[in-house]
Structures are given as structure tokens and as C-alpha cells.
Design an enzyme around this catalytic site. Sequence first.
Site, PDB file in Angstrom:
ATOM      1  N   GLU A   1      33.001  29.123  39.375  1.00 34.68           N
ATOM      2  CA  GLU A   1      33.553  30.064  40.360  1.00 34.68           C
ATOM      3  C   GLU A   1      32.548  30.205  41.504  1.00 34.68           C
ATOM      4  O   GLU A   1      31.688  31.096  41.493  1.00 34.68           O
ATOM      5  CB  GLU A   1      33.850  31.423  39.726  1.00 34.68           C
TER       6      GLU A   1
ATOM      7  N   GLN B   1      40.906  47.036  35.866  1.00 29.77           N
ATOM      8  CA  GLN B   1      40.673  45.813  35.106  1.00 29.77           C
ATOM      9  C   GLN B   1      41.782  45.591  34.091  1.00 29.77           C
ATOM     10  O   GLN B   1      42.247  44.466  33.892  1.00 29.77           O
ATOM     11  CB  GLN B   1      39.319  45.878  34.395  1.00 29.77           C
TER      12      GLN B   1
ATOM     13  N   HIS C   1      32.680  43.143  37.313  1.00 30.00           N
ATOM     14  CA  HIS C   1      33.216  43.970  38.395  1.00 30.00           C
ATOM     15  C   HIS C   1      33.245  45.445  38.001  1.00 30.00           C
ATOM     16  O   HIS C   1      33.145  46.317  38.851  1.00 30.00           O
ATOM     17  CB  HIS C   1      34.623  43.504  38.774  1.00 30.00           C
TER      18      HIS C   1
ATOM     19  N   TRP D   1      32.758  31.360  44.336  1.00 34.56           N
ATOM     20  CA  TRP D   1      32.936  32.553  45.161  1.00 34.56           C
ATOM     21  C   TRP D   1      32.400  33.834  44.493  1.00 34.56           C
ATOM     22  O   TRP D   1      32.314  34.872  45.124  1.00 34.56           O
ATOM     23  CB  TRP D   1      34.426  32.755  45.442  1.00 34.56           C
ATOM     24  N   HIS D   2      32.052  33.741  43.229  1.00 36.84           N
ATOM     25  CA  HIS D   2      31.674  34.922  42.429  1.00 36.84           C
ATOM     26  C   HIS D   2      30.148  35.009  42.360  1.00 36.84           C
ATOM     27  O   HIS D   2      29.504  34.271  41.623  1.00 36.84           O
ATOM     28  CB  HIS D   2      32.278  34.789  41.033  1.00 36.84           C
TER      29      HIS D   2
END
Length: 288
Positions: A212, A141, A159, A214-215
Site C-alpha cells: 500500500e 472502522q 487509523h 499510499w499508507h
Amino acid sequence: MIKNKRLKKRILIVLVITVIICVGVSDFLYSNPQIKFVVGDYVSAYKATVEFKEIFPEINSAILQDLLNDEKTSFDQSLMLINTENKLKGDFSADTVYYGNSDVQMNSCVAEAYRLISEEISEKFGEKLYISDAYRTSDEQNALEDSNKYATEEGASEHQAGLALDVYVKYYSGKAFLKSEAGRYVNENCWQQGFIIRYPYYGKKDTGIGYEPWHIRYVGLPHSEIIYKNRWTLEEYTEYLEDGKFYGYGDYIVTRQKGDTPKVPISYESLVISQDNQGGYIYTFKIK
């Protein structure tokens, strides 16, 4: 005769202009799938809120460790609120597993839900749902933050807990994910498998992050359904759960409490306990 010709000419001009505008709008929406999806979402007939309110069940005092040792209880990290104001502690350890036979790591509570939604996409659309990003270590990260000015700072990324997945299908990733049927389906139905779109188009004032699509973020049921159907962000949902109060939804009772001696319903079938990353725990009881 001349007047009729002029009228026909005007009508033709209007028709040409209308076609040009329609084509332009169509091209614009295709080039901006997020806008197209948002427009469709607003005019969608199905956007029912659900009732999720305080209830007053019969309760007993319990000891947290005893609950954790109970075979009816499972403990996970699914409801941790992770953002710039609620960063992961330095000693945090994500409960990760490798997904199937792959080298992709994700939180253990996410794996089965992802398998189900992946199979659903395959069955409905003949597409494979891929993962472009899942669990990241703090070092990864940090490196991403150094190389990408839009990356979330270290400690504030979901994440790092393995709870978030960035997904796509062949030829359609990122914003273009919404150009695919699979992408639109994920955005509208991932709640059924316990996921939410963590950064919805209507949530930037709460999340600080733009849309977002896609998240996806795992929170589990019934939380994903409550959040989705009430058009909340995870921040709003967490804030809604006042410490010590009990909330009812269908066959579930939810309560958020601090300390080692929580109050629990007298009778229940199963219990999921999750840290909230704010010094407490969220208890999700499935009632008999």
C-alpha cells in the site's frame, strides 16, 4: 541480392517485434505502477543497511512516573504495534488533534511531521499532498468493515490510533500514487520525517497485507530510518527489540521494557516514551 533482401527483411521483423515488446512492457509498467516501482527499487544502487545492535551503557534504575513528570520526557503513541494479533484495547483513547484549520484528525505526534513532508512535496513538485483518510473512530472502522471486505477489522487498524495517513496528490491516488513523482518521493523519503510505508511490497509475510504505497505510518526518528534502511516491517522491528536490552544508533539509545521501574542510561538529553501495545514501553533516548 535476394539474400540481402531476405536479411534486411528479417532484421526489420526483429526490430518490429522488439519495438512491440518494449511498448507492451512500457504500457504494462505504466498500468502497474507498483511493479514499476518495485523493479526500480530492486536495481537502485542506494539500499544501505544500518547497524543497529545491542550496546551496554551505564544505567540506573528509574520510576516510570518520575520519568513522565520530567520536562525532558515526552510521551506519545508513535510505536504502538497494531494488527490483527495486537488489537487496540476497548478502553483505548487516541491522542488526536485537528490538523491546522481543517477537520482532519490525526494523532498529535503526527501533525508536525505531516506538515513538514507536505511542505517538502509542495516545494519540490509544486503539488499539494492530500489526505484521503486519517483518524477513524471504532464505529467508523466497524462501518467500513461491513461495507468493504478488504477493510481491516475493528481494533486492528492504525487509523483508529490516528497514526496512519492515506495520502495522494491530484489525479494520483491509491496504486496510481506511484505514477506521480511526489508519490515515488514519499515512498523513498518519508522516513526522513519519521514515517514508514507501513505495508511495503516486501512485507506481506509479516503484515498479512499487500503493498500500500499510499499508507504512511508515523513511528518517529530514528525508528523510521532504521526500519526503512534495513527493509524491515514494523512487526520485524518490534520483534527485534528484546525486552530489557539496549540498542544504539547514532545519537540514540533505544530500549523496550515492561513494568514501572525501567533501567535508563545515566545521562541523556531527551526521552520519548511510547506504548508498544504489547504490555510494555519503548524508550528512545537522545544522548548528549
